[in-house]
Scaffold this motif. Structure first.
Motif, PDB file in Angstrom:
ATOM      1  N   PRO A   3      46.387  37.579  36.517  1.00  0.00           N
ATOM      2  CA  PRO A   3      47.459  37.922  36.029  1.00  0.00           C
ATOM      3  C   PRO A   3      48.638  38.902  36.906  1.00  0.00           C
ATOM      4  CG  PRO A   3      45.503  38.085  35.235  1.00  0.00           C
ATOM      5  CD  PRO A   3      45.702  37.555  36.239  1.00  0.00           C
ATOM      6  N   ASP A   4      47.577  39.734  37.943  1.00  0.00           N
ATOM      7  CA  ASP A   4      48.766  40.205  38.328  1.00  0.00           C
ATOM      8  C   ASP A   4      49.353  40.527  39.567  1.00  0.00           C
ATOM      9  OD1 ASP A   4      46.179  40.215  39.413  1.00  0.00           O
ATOM     10  OD2 ASP A   4      45.330  42.306  40.004  1.00  0.00           O
ATOM     11  N   ARG A   5      48.813  39.094  40.032  1.00  0.00           N
ATOM     12  CA  ARG A   5      49.979  37.847  41.227  1.00  0.00           C
ATOM     13  C   ARG A   5      50.657  37.942  40.783  1.00  0.00           C
ATOM     14  NH1 ARG A   5      46.447  40.018  45.444  1.00  0.00           N
ATOM     15  NH2 ARG A   5      48.083  39.988  46.914  1.00  0.00           N
ATOM     16  N   PRO A   6      51.729  37.537  41.490  1.00  0.00           N
ATOM     17  CA  PRO A   6      52.897  36.147  41.795  1.00  0.00           C
ATOM     18  C   PRO A   6      52.541  35.334  41.448  1.00  0.00           C
ATOM     19  CG  PRO A   6      53.318  37.626  43.824  1.00  0.00           C
ATOM     20  CD  PRO A   6      52.179  38.520  42.866  1.00  0.00           C
ATOM     21  N   ASP A   7      53.199  34.426  40.956  1.00  0.00           N
ATOM     22  CA  ASP A   7      52.908  32.792  40.632  1.00  0.00           C
ATOM     23  C   ASP A   7      52.560  33.015  42.191  1.00  0.00           C
ATOM     24  OD1 ASP A   7      53.078  33.163  38.171  1.00  0.00           O
ATOM     25  OD2 ASP A   7      55.187  31.442  38.020  1.00  0.00           O
ATOM     26  N   GLY A  24      45.856  39.143  51.450  1.00  0.00           N
ATOM     27  CA  GLY A  24      46.924  40.057  51.830  1.00  0.00           C
ATOM     28  C   GLY A  24      47.688  40.124  52.626  1.00  0.00           C
ATOM     29  N   GLU A  25      48.633  40.377  53.376  1.00  0.00           N
ATOM     30  CA  GLU A  25      49.455  40.142  54.609  1.00  0.00           C
ATOM     31  C   GLU A  25      48.874  40.342  55.438  1.00  0.00           C
ATOM     32  OE1 GLU A  25      52.983  40.666  54.409  1.00  0.00           O
ATOM     33  OE2 GLU A  25      54.231  41.314  52.367  1.00  0.00           O
ATOM     34  N   ARG A 342      34.122  33.377  37.394  1.00  0.00           N
ATOM     35  CA  ARG A 342      34.155  33.168  38.297  1.00  0.00           C
ATOM     36  C   ARG A 342      34.966  32.101  39.258  1.00  0.00           C
ATOM     37  NH1 ARG A 342      28.030  30.441  37.567  1.00  0.00           N
ATOM     38  NH2 ARG A 342      27.627  31.559  35.470  1.00  0.00           N
ATOM     39  N   VAL A 343      35.447  31.197  38.506  1.00  0.00           N
ATOM     40  CA  VAL A 343      36.213  30.228  38.804  1.00  0.00           C
ATOM     41  C   VAL A 343      37.920  30.543  38.276  1.00  0.00           C
ATOM     42  CG1 VAL A 343      34.701  28.631  39.983  1.00  0.00           C
ATOM     43  CG2 VAL A 343      35.857  28.273  38.026  1.00  0.00           C
ATOM     44  N   GLY A 344      38.485  29.494  38.511  1.00  0.00           N
ATOM     45  CA  GLY A 344      39.617  29.205  37.920  1.00  0.00           C
ATOM     46  C   GLY A 344      41.054  30.187  37.807  1.00  0.00           C
ATOM     47  N   ARG A 345      40.826  31.071  39.174  1.00  0.00           N
ATOM     48  CA  ARG A 345      41.336  32.653  39.325  1.00  0.00           C
ATOM     49  C   ARG A 345      41.825  32.534  41.547  1.00  0.00           C
ATOM     50  NH1 ARG A 345      40.828  36.952  36.853  1.00  0.00           N
ATOM     51  NH2 ARG A 345      38.606  35.782  35.940  1.00  0.00           N
ATOM     52  N   ILE A 346      42.898  32.988  41.728  1.00  0.00           N
ATOM     53  CA  ILE A 346      42.568  33.083  43.164  1.00  0.00           C
ATOM     54  C   ILE A 346      42.263  34.697  43.341  1.00  0.00           C
ATOM     55  CG2 ILE A 346      43.471  33.716  45.598  1.00  0.00           C
ATOM     56  CD1 ILE A 346      44.739  30.583  44.833  1.00  0.00           C
ATOM     57  N   GLU A 347      41.025  35.164  43.068  1.00  0.00           N
ATOM     58  CA  GLU A 347      41.397  36.350  42.927  1.00  0.00           C
ATOM     59  C   GLU A 347      40.409  37.278  43.829  1.00  0.00           C
ATOM     60  OE1 GLU A 347      42.832  38.073  38.374  1.00  0.00           O
ATOM     61  OE2 GLU A 347      40.811  38.304  38.925  1.00  0.00           O
ATOM     62  N   VAL A 348      40.268  38.457  44.453  1.00  0.00           N
ATOM     63  CA  VAL A 348      39.026  39.151  44.995  1.00  0.00           C
ATOM     64  C   VAL A 348      37.626  38.517  44.632  1.00  0.00           C
ATOM     65  CG1 VAL A 348      38.192  41.272  46.501  1.00  0.00           C
ATOM     66  CG2 VAL A 348      40.589  40.746  46.515  1.00  0.00           C
ATOM     67  N   GLY A 349      37.059  38.683  45.055  1.00  0.00           N
ATOM     68  CA  GLY A 349      35.718  38.243  44.186  1.00  0.00           C
ATOM     69  C   GLY A 349      34.942  37.015  43.424  1.00  0.00           C
TER      70      GLY A 349
END
Ligand code: ZN
Length: 428
Positions: A3-7, A24-25, A342-349
């Motif tokens: 939710p807190d990242r662009p598409d 990150g870059e 645990r799964v479904g999103r690309i997020e740290v952790g």
């Protein structure tokens, strides 16, 4: 899907062990393998929330069956002929096919665990394939008064499932549709006592008394997963959504076999959303992205028709978006299977369950809308798949030894099983 990242964004993803460690870059690392995925789109691994993986050997045998023919042939005539080896072969091949299609998590709805040996064989197939799975233990049809075999649930919890990081256990219940009210309540309570997802089919027709019994017992919760839910009364859907119950639609066979109108629209109108499954390779292909596109197109069709009926005009905006459909195949699937953390999103952790879609391919390029591009991808565009940080597909090929031998075993298993079905002959 986070939710807190662009598409979509140009970033590095650092995987450490089984997790996403950083996003990150230009991430600086000294000892990491660097993979250049320029021109590809990395998505969260897809979630097929409802698959009877044990039917893989019967692929396409029931492509023209109605729901009643499916129940007669498969569940009346065929199930009892499965050996543990048959289940193992189907689960291994079916899970590998899922990975090949970009699925990293499957809800394996195993309602053919005829014995502990069958259940163990099913699990072994999933483990060998390397997929993340919620093993939803079930049995062939029992009388409405016979409760779920809890000794087997506890055996699996204490033994075969506990040892595997990628496996969790759930219960594939007969549910209120096929159980007496007392049994339905007892089965729900057994799942709640153990903190397990309980999943059940419900299609068309009148609601049986068991539904009211479970409601009165206060047992509907986010651990409740209803498969299909087609044509459930609106007031019931509202109450179930309120209780946090999840729904899994399997649109291709629901539409083709006569389950009723998929639940998608009813959920969307309440601010909820479905998860997706492909249900039975016996009738339809196991591609979650296809399920997402069918669910999206069918719902848009219904919404367009409704708009025209009420206004006499064509709608100016789409009622459902490609991003929503991709969410059904990722975050919503994770939620339905109890794995949303645990799964479904690309997020740290989060777990490193990642899929690379080759957007340079002729059928996808130029990828003006990255979300739609992913939704439109075919298997040939699924270049790489990582489950818990381990490559399971790379350079467009599954990393799995002995696929030719497995294909032979699958054909032999399927031919033998089809002999148990009176009206069906295998052409393979
Ligand atoms: Zn099903």
């Amino acid at each position: 899907m986070a939710p807190d990242r662009p598409d979509a964004e140009h970033v590095d993803i650092l995987v450490d062990g089984d997790r996403i460690a950083a996003i990150g870059e230009n991430i600086e690392t000294s000892d990491a393998e660097v993979v250049d995925f320029s021109g590809r789109i990395i998505i969260p691994g897809l979630v097929n929330a409802h698959l009877h993986t044990w039917q893989t050997a019967l692929r396409s045998a029931g492509a023209d069956w109605t729901l009643m023919e499916y129940l007669t042939h498969l569940h009346g005539e065929c199930v009892g002929h499965y050996t543990p080896a048959d289940i193992h072969i189907s689960n291994l091949a079916g899970a590998l096919n899922q990975i090949n299609c970009g699925t990293t998590t499957v809800g394996d709805w195993c309602h053919n665990a005829l014995s502990p040996e069958h259940a163990d064989a099913a699990l072994e197939g999933l483990v060998q394939a390397g997929i993340r799975a919620v093993f939803l233990h079930g049995t062939p049809y029992r009388s409405p008064e016979t409760p779920h075999p809890l000794a087997e649930i506890d055996r699996l919890l204490d033994g075969p499932v506990r040892g595997h990081a990628l496996l969790t256990l759930g219960m594939a219940l007969q549910g209120p549709q096929y159980s007496s009210p007392e049994t339905a309540v007892a089965d729900f309570r057994a799942g709640a006592d153990r903190g397990l997802v309980v999943s059940m089919h419900q299609s068309g027709g009148e609601l049986s008394p068991g539904w009211e019994a479970v409601r009165a017992s206060g047992l509907f919760s986010p651990l409740t997963n209803i498969v299909h839910g087609a044509d459930l009364p609106g007031a019931w859907i509202e109450m179930l959504v309120e209780a946090g119950v999840t729904f899994t639609t399997t649109p291709e066979n629901e539409l083709g076999q006569g389950h009723g109108t998929p639940v998608t629209g009813a959920l969307l109108r309440l601010g909820a959303a479905p998860s997706l499954g492909t249900d039975i390779d016996t009738a339809v292909p196991g591609k979650v992205l296809t399920a997402a596109r069918i669910a999206l197109a069918h719902q848009r069709s219904l919404d367009h028709a409704r708009y025209r009926e009420t206004t006499g005009m064509h709608a100016n905006t789409a009622s459902v978006t490609a991003k929503q459909a991709l969410a059904w195949a990722t975050v919503e699937g994770a939620r339905a299977l109890g794995l949303a953390d645990r799964v479904g999103r690309i997020e740290v952790g989060m777990q490193a369950d990642l899929v690379a879609v080759d957007a340079r391919a002729f059928n996808l390029w130029p990828a003006h809308d990255p979300v739609a591009t992913v939704l439109h991808a075919d298997i040939a565009n699924i270049e790489a798949v990582l489950v818990a940080g381990i490559w399971r597909k790379r350079d467009h090929a599954l990393i799995a030894p002995g696929l030719d031998e497995l294909s032979d075993q699958l054909r032999e298993s399927g031919q033998r099983l089809l002999h148990s079905i009176g009206s069906v002959r295998s052409h393979a």
